[in-house]
Motif scaffolding. Structure first.
Motif, PDB file in Angstrom:
ATOM      1  N   VAL A 144      41.358  36.735  83.408  1.00  0.00           N
ATOM      2  CA  VAL A 144      42.521  35.853  83.347  1.00  0.00           C
ATOM      3  C   VAL A 144      43.796  36.679  83.219  1.00  0.00           C
ATOM      4  CG1 VAL A 144      43.665  34.110  81.921  1.00  0.00           C
ATOM      5  CG2 VAL A 144      41.230  33.881  82.454  1.00  0.00           C
ATOM      6  N   HIS A 145      43.745  37.738  82.412  1.00  0.00           N
ATOM      7  CA  HIS A 145      44.901  38.635  82.278  1.00  0.00           C
ATOM      8  C   HIS A 145      45.212  39.321  83.608  1.00  0.00           C
ATOM      9  CE1 HIS A 145      47.530  41.735  80.536  1.00  0.00           C
ATOM     10  NE2 HIS A 145      46.835  42.608  81.235  1.00  0.00           N
ATOM     11  N   SER A 146      44.185  39.827  84.284  1.00  0.00           N
ATOM     12  CA  SER A 146      44.379  40.554  85.541  1.00  0.00           C
ATOM     13  C   SER A 146      44.932  39.657  86.636  1.00  0.00           C
ATOM     14  CB  SER A 146      43.047  41.169  86.003  1.00  0.00           C
ATOM     15  OG  SER A 146      42.553  42.091  85.061  1.00  0.00           O
ATOM     16  N   ALA A 147      44.569  38.378  86.586  1.00  0.00           N
ATOM     17  CA  ALA A 147      45.031  37.442  87.613  1.00  0.00           C
ATOM     18  C   ALA A 147      46.490  37.066  87.419  1.00  0.00           C
ATOM     19  CB  ALA A 147      44.179  36.182  87.596  1.00  0.00           C
ATOM     20  N   GLY A 148      47.032  37.344  86.251  1.00  0.00           N
ATOM     21  CA  GLY A 148      48.398  36.915  85.975  1.00  0.00           C
ATOM     22  C   GLY A 148      48.530  35.402  86.049  1.00  0.00           C
ATOM     23  N   LEU A 149      47.514  34.716  85.563  1.00  0.00           N
ATOM     24  CA  LEU A 149      47.429  33.267  85.692  1.00  0.00           C
ATOM     25  C   LEU A 149      48.582  32.571  84.969  1.00  0.00           C
ATOM     26  CD1 LEU A 149      45.543  31.107  86.869  1.00  0.00           C
ATOM     27  CD2 LEU A 149      44.316  31.110  84.701  1.00  0.00           C
ATOM     28  N   VAL A 150      49.187  31.610  85.634  1.00  0.00           N
ATOM     29  CA  VAL A 150      50.280  30.846  85.033  1.00  0.00           C
ATOM     30  C   VAL A 150      49.977  29.360  85.162  1.00  0.00           C
ATOM     31  CG1 VAL A 150      52.001  32.618  85.487  1.00  0.00           C
ATOM     32  CG2 VAL A 150      51.620  30.821  87.182  1.00  0.00           C
ATOM     33  N   GLU A 186      45.258  40.181 104.650  1.00  0.00           N
ATOM     34  CA  GLU A 186      46.645  40.261 105.113  1.00  0.00           C
ATOM     35  C   GLU A 186      46.993  39.074 106.003  1.00  0.00           C
ATOM     36  OE1 GLU A 186      49.568  43.389 107.509  1.00  0.00           O
ATOM     37  OE2 GLU A 186      47.649  44.079 106.665  1.00  0.00           O
ATOM     38  N   ARG A 187      46.043  38.660 106.830  1.00  0.00           N
ATOM     39  CA  ARG A 187      46.301  37.515 107.708  1.00  0.00           C
ATOM     40  C   ARG A 187      46.565  36.247 106.903  1.00  0.00           C
ATOM     41  NH1 ARG A 187      42.141  39.802 110.902  1.00  0.00           N
ATOM     42  NH2 ARG A 187      40.614  38.364 109.990  1.00  0.00           N
ATOM     43  N   ARG A 188      45.919  36.120 105.767  1.00  0.00           N
ATOM     44  CA  ARG A 188      46.107  34.942 104.923  1.00  0.00           C
ATOM     45  C   ARG A 188      47.290  35.102 103.978  1.00  0.00           C
ATOM     46  NH1 ARG A 188      42.447  31.207 105.543  1.00  0.00           N
ATOM     47  NH2 ARG A 188      43.429  29.973 103.910  1.00  0.00           N
ATOM     48  N   GLY A 189      47.859  36.299 103.923  1.00  0.00           N
ATOM     49  CA  GLY A 189      48.918  36.545 102.959  1.00  0.00           C
ATOM     50  C   GLY A 189      48.398  36.483 101.546  1.00  0.00           C
ATOM     51  N   ALA A 190      47.131  36.921 101.363  1.00  0.00           N
ATOM     52  CA  ALA A 190      46.462  36.833 100.072  1.00  0.00           C
ATOM     53  C   ALA A 190      45.905  38.194  99.682  1.00  0.00           C
ATOM     54  CB  ALA A 190      45.342  35.794 100.127  1.00  0.00           C
ATOM     55  N   GLN A 191      45.363  38.269  98.485  1.00  0.00           N
ATOM     56  CA  GLN A 191      44.756  39.500  98.001  1.00  0.00           C
ATOM     57  C   GLN A 191      43.284  39.257  97.677  1.00  0.00           C
ATOM     58  OE1 GLN A 191      47.818  39.963  94.753  1.00  0.00           O
ATOM     59  NE2 GLN A 191      47.575  42.114  95.315  1.00  0.00           N
ATOM     60  N   ALA A 192      42.436  40.203  98.047  1.00  0.00           N
ATOM     61  CA  ALA A 192      41.027  40.190  97.653  1.00  0.00           C
ATOM     62  C   ALA A 192      40.769  41.503  96.931  1.00  0.00           C
ATOM     63  CB  ALA A 192      40.121  40.056  98.873  1.00  0.00           C
ATOM     64  N   ILE A 193      40.593  41.426  95.625  1.00  0.00           N
ATOM     65  CA  ILE A 193      40.506  42.643  94.814  1.00  0.00           C
ATOM     66  C   ILE A 193      39.281  42.609  93.915  1.00  0.00           C
ATOM     67  CG2 ILE A 193      42.981  43.126  94.837  1.00  0.00           C
ATOM     68  CD1 ILE A 193      43.258  41.699  92.219  1.00  0.00           C
ATOM     69  N   ARG A 194      38.823  43.792  93.596  1.00  0.00           N
ATOM     70  CA  ARG A 194      37.754  43.959  92.618  1.00  0.00           C
ATOM     71  C   ARG A 194      38.367  44.759  91.469  1.00  0.00           C
ATOM     72  NH1 ARG A 194      32.538  46.829  94.796  1.00  0.00           N
ATOM     73  NH2 ARG A 194      33.083  45.502  96.562  1.00  0.00           N
ATOM     74  N   PRO A 195      38.960  44.088  90.497  1.00  0.00           N
ATOM     75  CA  PRO A 195      39.746  44.795  89.483  1.00  0.00           C
ATOM     76  C   PRO A 195      38.890  45.701  88.618  1.00  0.00           C
ATOM     77  CG  PRO A 195      39.436  42.508  88.845  1.00  0.00           C
ATOM     78  CD  PRO A 195      38.900  42.638  90.241  1.00  0.00           C
ATOM     79  N   ARG A 239      45.126  35.015  95.210  1.00  0.00           N
ATOM     80  CA  ARG A 239      44.353  36.219  94.940  1.00  0.00           C
ATOM     81  C   ARG A 239      42.927  35.861  94.530  1.00  0.00           C
ATOM     82  NH1 ARG A 239      48.328  33.749  91.908  1.00  0.00           N
ATOM     83  NH2 ARG A 239      48.302  34.270  89.691  1.00  0.00           N
ATOM     84  N   MET A 240      42.002  36.610  95.072  1.00  0.00           N
ATOM     85  CA  MET A 240      40.591  36.504  94.723  1.00  0.00           C
ATOM     86  C   MET A 240      40.205  37.728  93.910  1.00  0.00           C
ATOM     87  SD  MET A 240      37.168  36.606  97.135  1.00  0.00           S
ATOM     88  CE  MET A 240      36.914  34.851  97.419  1.00  0.00           C
ATOM     89  N   LEU A 241      39.664  37.503  92.714  1.00  0.00           N
ATOM     90  CA  LEU A 241      39.204  38.585  91.857  1.00  0.00           C
ATOM     91  C   LEU A 241      37.685  38.530  91.801  1.00  0.00           C
ATOM     92  CD1 LEU A 241      42.102  37.478  90.653  1.00  0.00           C
ATOM     93  CD2 LEU A 241      41.633  39.176  88.900  1.00  0.00           C
ATOM     94  N   SER A 242      37.032  39.521  92.390  1.00  0.00           N
ATOM     95  CA  SER A 242      35.569  39.568  92.434  1.00  0.00           C
ATOM     96  C   SER A 242      35.044  40.392  91.271  1.00  0.00           C
ATOM     97  CB  SER A 242      35.096  40.172  93.756  1.00  0.00           C
ATOM     98  OG  SER A 242      35.421  39.325  94.847  1.00  0.00           O
ATOM     99  N   PHE A 243      34.144  39.782  90.484  1.00  0.00           N
ATOM    100  CA  PHE A 243      33.602  40.468  89.316  1.00  0.00           C
ATOM    101  C   PHE A 243      32.081  40.451  89.252  1.00  0.00           C
ATOM    102  CE2 PHE A 243      34.016  36.056  88.121  1.00  0.00           C
ATOM    103  CZ  PHE A 243      32.894  35.797  87.345  1.00  0.00           C
ATOM    104  N   GLY A 244      31.436  39.705  90.146  1.00  0.00           N
ATOM    105  CA  GLY A 244      29.979  39.624  90.105  1.00  0.00           C
ATOM    106  C   GLY A 244      29.413  39.363  91.480  1.00  0.00           C
ATOM    107  N   LEU A 245      28.126  39.595  91.609  1.00  0.00           N
ATOM    108  CA  LEU A 245      27.464  39.388  92.904  1.00  0.00           C
ATOM    109  C   LEU A 245      26.107  38.740  92.682  1.00  0.00           C
ATOM    110  CD1 LEU A 245      26.282  42.891  94.231  1.00  0.00           C
ATOM    111  CD2 LEU A 245      27.243  42.568  91.985  1.00  0.00           C
ATOM    112  N   ALA A 246      26.138  37.526  92.133  1.00  0.00           N
ATOM    113  CA  ALA A 246      24.899  36.798  91.883  1.00  0.00           C
ATOM    114  C   ALA A 246      24.100  36.586  93.156  1.00  0.00           C
ATOM    115  CB  ALA A 246      25.210  35.454  91.218  1.00  0.00           C
ATOM    116  N   SER A 247      24.788  36.586  94.299  1.00  0.00           N
ATOM    117  CA  SER A 247      24.110  36.409  95.582  1.00  0.00           C
ATOM    118  C   SER A 247      23.398  37.676  96.040  1.00  0.00           C
ATOM    119  CB  SER A 247      25.124  36.004  96.649  1.00  0.00           C
ATOM    120  OG  SER A 247      26.038  37.066  96.896  1.00  0.00           O
ATOM    121  N   GLY A 248      23.724  38.805  95.408  1.00  0.00           N
ATOM    122  CA  GLY A 248      23.142  40.078  95.814  1.00  0.00           C
ATOM    123  C   GLY A 248      24.065  40.958  96.612  1.00  0.00           C
ATOM    124  N   GLU A 249      25.246  40.445  96.985  1.00  0.00           N
ATOM    125  CA  GLU A 249      26.215  41.256  97.729  1.00  0.00           C
ATOM    126  C   GLU A 249      27.626  40.849  97.345  1.00  0.00           C
ATOM    127  OE1 GLU A 249      26.813  40.514 101.903  1.00  0.00           O
ATOM    128  OE2 GLU A 249      25.843  38.544 101.789  1.00  0.00           O
TER     129      GLU A 249
END
Length: 318
Positions: free
Chosen positions: A133-139, A252-261, A232-242
């Motif tokens: 929640v801190h890393s996301a800068g959630l407001v 970039e096309r979506r103007g969004a961020q996909a990060i693994r903090p 922004r998408m913050l990935s922290f787990g891979l319950a699916s296996g990947e």
């Protein structure tokens, strides 16, 4: 003492109950009479593959999170710790046992008003959820999608995001898990096993601003399509296996961020203490979905990997 040994890397059957020498509190250490052990998904991956930050000699006693009462301390350790309820990481091994010798500097005193089992359930997942929640800068006012919303971290993220003033969308697998997420405060809850789950999210809230991705794989990639510009998408787990494996070009096309903090190790204690304090104040409730006696650790691992569990899974040595 009784313990559970990891005899090799592979299936849950590699976890075998047995005896072990009683640990002794050395210099800088405290000895804990273990009442509860938390199991993390990462531990099931380590058991299966040996993947992890170190290569221990086998057989070994696994387990990285315990809670109980301090029964002895080593040289140069505050003797007033004896008799106190504490939770602690073990450093990566030694947790699946009746006693554990740990670094005294890493102990967390259980706050007044917080049950010991709840404190153990928060040890790893509480700091992870607080950090995310801190890393996301959630407001306040943002729309937040929590994947694996009925898991140990997910149940806490639902509550923390709601407390931050967000509109919370929970995605979980199966009707019972969807209901649990709704009970914890999710404004919208959907079953990501249904092929139209993203359509239901769009119908309810439009797009989303933040995704907490604990599943990865196809679920995460579908969720990513819900992100609005600036999201922004913050990935922290891979319950699916990947992992989600969202390319920089797609983001970039979506103007969004996909990060693994990456967790800042200097903030580990702060985030853990924050989670414990919030729970002691009644503002955060860990969900303990199942408990297993120590000698049934293999069954606990099997339940987690089959994704039939909810919330936190604990072992009870006594």
């Amino acid at each position: 003492m009784r313990a559970v040994w990891l005899t090799g890397f592979g299936g849950p059957e590699k976890l075998v109950p047995g005896d072990a020498p009683d640990p002794v509190a050395g210099p800088g250490q405290a000895l804990i009479e273990v009442a509860y052990v938390n199991i993390t998904f990462v531990e099931t991956q380590f058991r299966a593959t040996g993947a992890g930050p170190y290569r221990p000699e086998l057989p070994m006693i696994p387990g990285n999170g315990v809670g109980g009462v301090v029964s002895a301390v080593g040289p140069d350790v505050d003797p007033t710790l004896i008799g106190r309820q504490v939770v602690s990481s073990t450093g990566g091994s030694g947790g699946y046992a009746e006693r554990a010798a740990v670094d005294a500097a890493g102990l967390f005193l259980v706050p007044d008003g917080l049950a010991l089992d709840s404190a153990v359930a928060l040890l790893a997942d509480g700091r992870t959820a607080t950090w995310l929640v801190h890393s996301a800068g959630l407001v306040g006012g943002e729309r937040v999608l929590v994947e694996a919303a009925a898991g140990g971290v997910g149940t806490l993220l639902v509550q923390l995001a709601r407390a931050a003033g967000a509109t919370v969308v929970a995605a979980a697998g199966g009707p019972y898990k969807v209901g649990l997420a709704r009970d914890l405060g999710a404004d919208v809850a959907v079953d990501y096993r249904n092929p139209d789950w993203t359509d239901r999210v769009r119908a309810a809230v439009g797009g989303v601003d933040v995704i907490f991705d604990g599943v990865g794989g196809t679920v995460a990639r579908a969720a990513f399509e819900l992100l609005d510009r600036g999201g922004r998408m913050l990935s922290f787990g891979l319950a699916s296996g990947e992992w989600a494996n969202i390319s920089e070009e797609a983001a970039e096309r979506r103007g969004a961020q996909a990060i693994r903090p990456a967790m800042d190790p200097t903030r580990l204690r702060t985030f853990t203490e924050s989670a414990l304090a919030e729970a002691a104040a009644g503002r955060l409730r860990p969900s303990i979905g199942q408990r297993f006696p120590l000698h049934r650790a293999a069954e606990a691992h099997a339940a987690i990997t089959s994704r039939t569990t909810t919330g936190k899974t604990l072992l009870t040595p006594h």
